[in-house]
Design a protein around this motif. Sequence first.
Motif, PDB file in Angstrom:
ATOM      1  N   UNK A 190      74.337 -30.306 115.407  1.00 34.11           N
ATOM      2  CA  UNK A 190      74.408 -28.912 114.947  1.00 34.11           C
ATOM      3  C   UNK A 190      74.450 -28.896 113.423  1.00 34.11           C
ATOM      4  N   UNK A 191      73.276 -28.964 112.785  1.00 33.37           N
ATOM      5  CA  UNK A 191      73.205 -29.102 111.322  1.00 33.37           C
ATOM      6  C   UNK A 191      73.979 -28.036 110.543  1.00 33.37           C
ATOM      7  N   UNK A 192      74.068 -26.821 111.106  1.00 34.94           N
ATOM      8  CA  UNK A 192      74.788 -25.761 110.383  1.00 34.94           C
ATOM      9  C   UNK A 192      76.278 -26.050 110.290  1.00 34.94           C
ATOM     10  N   UNK A 193      76.777 -26.944 111.127  1.00 32.14           N
ATOM     11  CA  UNK A 193      78.194 -27.311 111.081  1.00 32.14           C
ATOM     12  C   UNK A 193      78.485 -28.404 110.053  1.00 32.14           C
ATOM     13  N   UNK A 194      77.453 -29.051 109.546  1.00 33.61           N
ATOM     14  CA  UNK A 194      77.664 -30.174 108.621  1.00 33.61           C
ATOM     15  C   UNK A 194      78.286 -29.735 107.305  1.00 33.61           C
ATOM     16  N   UNK A 195      78.236 -28.434 107.037  1.00 30.98           N
ATOM     17  CA  UNK A 195      78.863 -27.926 105.816  1.00 30.98           C
ATOM     18  C   UNK A 195      80.374 -28.205 105.801  1.00 30.98           C
ATOM     19  N   UNK A 196      80.932 -28.469 106.947  1.00 27.29           N
ATOM     20  CA  UNK A 196      82.370 -28.742 107.021  1.00 27.29           C
ATOM     21  C   UNK A 196      82.738 -30.207 106.925  1.00 27.29           C
ATOM     22  N   UNK A 197      81.835 -31.054 106.413  1.00 25.70           N
ATOM     23  CA  UNK A 197      82.065 -32.505 106.392  1.00 25.70           C
ATOM     24  C   UNK A 197      83.322 -32.910 105.622  1.00 25.70           C
ATOM     25  N   UNK A 198      83.729 -32.113 104.636  1.00 26.64           N
ATOM     26  CA  UNK A 198      84.875 -32.492 103.798  1.00 26.64           C
ATOM     27  C   UNK A 198      86.214 -32.012 104.352  1.00 26.64           C
ATOM     28  N   UNK A 199      86.209 -31.270 105.451  1.00 17.72           N
ATOM     29  CA  UNK A 199      87.456 -30.704 105.970  1.00 17.72           C
ATOM     30  C   UNK A 199      88.509 -31.769 106.268  1.00 17.72           C
ATOM     31  N   UNK A 200      88.157 -32.908 106.908  1.00 18.60           N
ATOM     32  CA  UNK A 200      89.205 -33.905 107.213  1.00 18.60           C
ATOM     33  C   UNK A 200      89.431 -34.925 106.102  1.00 18.60           C
ATOM     34  N   UNK A 201      88.958 -34.638 104.894  1.00 19.93           N
ATOM     35  CA  UNK A 201      88.980 -35.661 103.838  1.00 19.93           C
ATOM     36  C   UNK A 201      90.281 -35.724 103.038  1.00 19.93           C
TER      37      UNK A 201
END
Length: 416
Positions: free
Chosen positions: A136-147
């Motif tokens: 789901x490419x549109x969800x990749x914007x959240x990649x930094x949430x668990x960082x």
Amino acid sequence: MAFEPTPRLPTPRLSKRAVSALREFLRQEAAGGYVLMAAAALALIIANSPWANAYNAVLHFEIGGTIAGLALRESLAHWINDGLMAVFFLLVGLEIKREVLDGQLSKPSHLLLPGVAALGGVAVPALIYSAVNLGTPEHLRGWAIPAATDIAFALGVLSLLGSRVPASLKIFLAAIAILDDLVAILIIAIFYTDQLNGLALVLAGGFTVALIALNRFKVTLLWLYLLLGLALWLCVLKSGIHATLAGVVLAMTIPLRPSRGRPDDPHSPLHQLEHALHKPVAFGIIPLFGLANAGVSFAGMTLATVMAPIPLGVALGLFFGKQAGIFLAAMAVIRLGLADLPLDATVRQLYGVAVLCGIGFTMSLFIGNLAFADPHLLDQVKIGVLGGSVLSAAVGYWLLAGAKSADSPTRSAPMA
């Protein structure tokens, strides 16, 4: 796990004032963590009670007017996230500057172990989240949430263990969380910027130059920095860059020492402002942020909801990604003989602290708000953050509660 000690490296100790300031910092952060836990629990209770509609109505109630020709009318939640959190970022910036110039991170020997561990703890969770959400490419914007690690929450859990955890591990965790915050600030500035307003950016640049000039000319009038900082915040608010970054820019210009003083002078503008902000931020702003952002309704929640790509990616990133990235990176540095275990700590205790770093509450929720505007997706982020953070807190506490300190101080060398 067996551990062969590496040769002790010559590591200079912190000054008594630096140690005292750090202890006070750890104490207040831990106490603030308890208040944050209570605020998050209260938000969950309200969001799943008959008062849920009133709770959401209050958060969406619009407040504001016009200041200097600027239309400033936003929801209460927006003012908390863009206004009050700018003060939080100001405090974070002050802590980073103090630690880098006059504290735990001021020497390469102090920085290496937590620095490499922090980088591992940012990269691996981001990779795990991205892997889970590739479909789901549109969800990749959240990649930094668990960082990022929530320093207040993590230190709050760690402090429950009292003297069973060496003080060096609390310093290690604080150093990782501070470096995490620095990386998170850079991520927000680079990856979570909207369309830019040229005029507002030029004005913001002008106020930044003015703040730098005050610092270079050794001006120590704190009120003058804060006045220009407020103007900077208004410009950044309208520029397209997230307004909270104005707090970081302001912090970098606050003098660490007065022109007549010493590097460790506690009366410098930076120390004064940091001391003044600690309690309002720890016991006011951060709990209020938690109260406004942690509320998620469990009504109709199913296993499919929890296993959706966003909550699963966030939870796995926080729980597995954080501990793997931090622990493996730290052990690599130790095995290579470049650093030693923190004083009086065991490998199990180091691993337990790495697990606790998976508590990503405040910064993870904050980045989630930047990544997604859809309330449905934001609820998924909250589920993942809460799940990963609670699991990390429980397992980290269990590991540390059952661990024993090093048998002999000769097995490790001090971090500071």
